[in-house]
Design a protein around this motif. Structure first.
Motif, PDB file in Angstrom:
ATOM      1  N   GLY A 117       0.813  -1.206   0.000  1.00  0.00           N
ATOM      2  CA  GLY A 117       0.000   0.000   0.000  1.00  0.00           C
ATOM      3  C   GLY A 117       0.850   1.262   0.000  1.00  0.00           C
ATOM      4  N   LEU A 118       0.200   2.374  -0.265  1.00  0.00           N
ATOM      5  CA  LEU A 118       0.835   3.688  -0.219  1.00  0.00           C
ATOM      6  C   LEU A 118      -0.042   4.585   0.637  1.00  0.00           C
ATOM      7  N   ILE A 119       0.557   5.199   1.662  1.00  0.00           N
ATOM      8  CA  ILE A 119      -0.184   6.094   2.547  1.00  0.00           C
ATOM      9  C   ILE A 119       0.377   7.496   2.361  1.00  0.00           C
ATOM     10  N   ILE A 120      -0.491   8.424   1.955  1.00  0.00           N
ATOM     11  CA  ILE A 120      -0.093   9.815   1.789  1.00  0.00           C
ATOM     12  C   ILE A 120      -0.775  10.605   2.895  1.00  0.00           C
ATOM     13  N   SER A 121       0.034  11.235   3.744  1.00  0.00           N
ATOM     14  CA  SER A 121      -0.474  11.901   4.938  1.00  0.00           C
ATOM     15  C   SER A 121      -0.074  13.375   4.967  1.00  0.00           C
ATOM     16  N   THR A 122      -0.976  14.205   5.484  1.00  0.00           N
ATOM     17  CA  THR A 122      -0.676  15.628   5.640  1.00  0.00           C
ATOM     18  C   THR A 122      -0.237  15.968   7.058  1.00  0.00           C
ATOM     19  N   GLY A 123      -0.338  15.014   7.961  1.00  0.00           N
ATOM     20  CA  GLY A 123      -0.027  15.298   9.360  1.00  0.00           C
ATOM     21  C   GLY A 123       1.126  14.478   9.891  1.00  0.00           C
ATOM     22  N   ILE A 124       0.800  13.288  10.384  1.00  0.00           N
ATOM     23  CA  ILE A 124       1.810  12.416  10.986  1.00  0.00           C
ATOM     24  C   ILE A 124       1.876  11.092  10.224  1.00  0.00           C
ATOM     25  N   GLU A 125       2.938  10.327  10.455  1.00  0.00           N
ATOM     26  CA  GLU A 125       3.092   9.023   9.835  1.00  0.00           C
ATOM     27  C   GLU A 125       2.099   8.044  10.436  1.00  0.00           C
ATOM     28  N   VAL A 126       1.467   7.242   9.595  1.00  0.00           N
ATOM     29  CA  VAL A 126       0.486   6.255  10.032  1.00  0.00           C
ATOM     30  C   VAL A 126       1.203   4.991  10.494  1.00  0.00           C
ATOM     31  N   LYS A 127       0.780   4.437  11.608  1.00  0.00           N
ATOM     32  CA  LYS A 127       1.345   3.197  12.139  1.00  0.00           C
ATOM     33  C   LYS A 127       0.767   2.016  11.372  1.00  0.00           C
ATOM     34  N   ILE A 128       1.631   1.062  11.035  1.00  0.00           N
ATOM     35  CA  ILE A 128       1.215  -0.111  10.273  1.00  0.00           C
ATOM     36  C   ILE A 128       1.388  -1.350  11.148  1.00  0.00           C
ATOM     37  N   ASP A 129       0.304  -2.128  11.315  1.00  0.00           N
ATOM     38  CA  ASP A 129       0.323  -3.337  12.146  1.00  0.00           C
ATOM     39  C   ASP A 129       0.791  -4.565  11.396  1.00  0.00           C
ATOM     40  N   GLY A 130       0.598  -4.601  10.103  1.00  0.00           N
ATOM     41  CA  GLY A 130       0.993  -5.766   9.334  1.00  0.00           C
ATOM     42  C   GLY A 130       0.923  -5.496   7.856  1.00  0.00           C
ATOM     43  N   GLY A 131       1.631  -6.301   7.080  1.00  0.00           N
ATOM     44  CA  GLY A 131       1.673  -6.108   5.644  1.00  0.00           C
ATOM     45  C   GLY A 131       2.677  -5.025   5.276  1.00  0.00           C
ATOM     46  N   LYS A 132       2.699  -4.704   3.990  1.00  0.00           N
ATOM     47  CA  LYS A 132       3.660  -3.715   3.509  1.00  0.00           C
ATOM     48  C   LYS A 132       2.948  -2.471   3.017  1.00  0.00           C
TER      49      LYS A 132
END
Length: 141
Positions: A117-132
């Protein structure tokens, strides 16, 4: 050198031009929609747009830039994006998932997704529990 005649470089699509985009429509995102939607505003890109705050509000198929510029945002509640990730991996298993958020959300799990996946954020980094998944933070202006 001239690129004409080289397969995949000019005029022929090699890869799918369709994505799944999970748009965080929580209350904290108001005022950020234009900024995050700008990142996927590309000609020739088909977007399966999932509006999600604590639940999936709506899913639209966006076929062109004009349609993307006229989206009607649905939501405004809290933030829980995992139901959107689960919906995307179940209904669009072969498509890449792009998450547009301010980062103030639950921990996301991409284990069921075959494609990182790709996460585009305007604030803080998103925490990832599993997967890439890759986090990209947009600069604040």
């Amino acid at each position: 050198p001239n690129r004409e005649g080289i397969y995949g470089l000019k005029g022929r699509r090699k890869l799918s031009q369709e994505i799944v985009c999970l748009l965080d429509t929580s209350g904290s995102m108001w005022g950020e929609f234009e900024k995050v939607l700008e990142t996927i505003n590309r000609e020739g890109l088909v977007i399966n747009l999932i509006y999600c705050d604590t639940e999936i509000k709506r899913v639209d198929k966006i076929l062109d830039k004009k349609q993307l510029q006229k989206v009607d945002i649905a939501g405004g509640g809290g933030t829980e994006l995992q139901p959107g990730i689960d919906y995307a991996t179940k209904n669009f298993p072969q498509l890449p998932i792009v998450v547009l958020t301010d980062g103030y959300c639950d921990r996301l799990n991409f284990n069921a997704s075959k494609i990182p996946g790709l996460i585009i954020s305007t604030g803080i980094e998103v925490k990832i529990d599993g997967g890439k998944a890759t986090n990209i933070l947009l600069e604040r202006k």
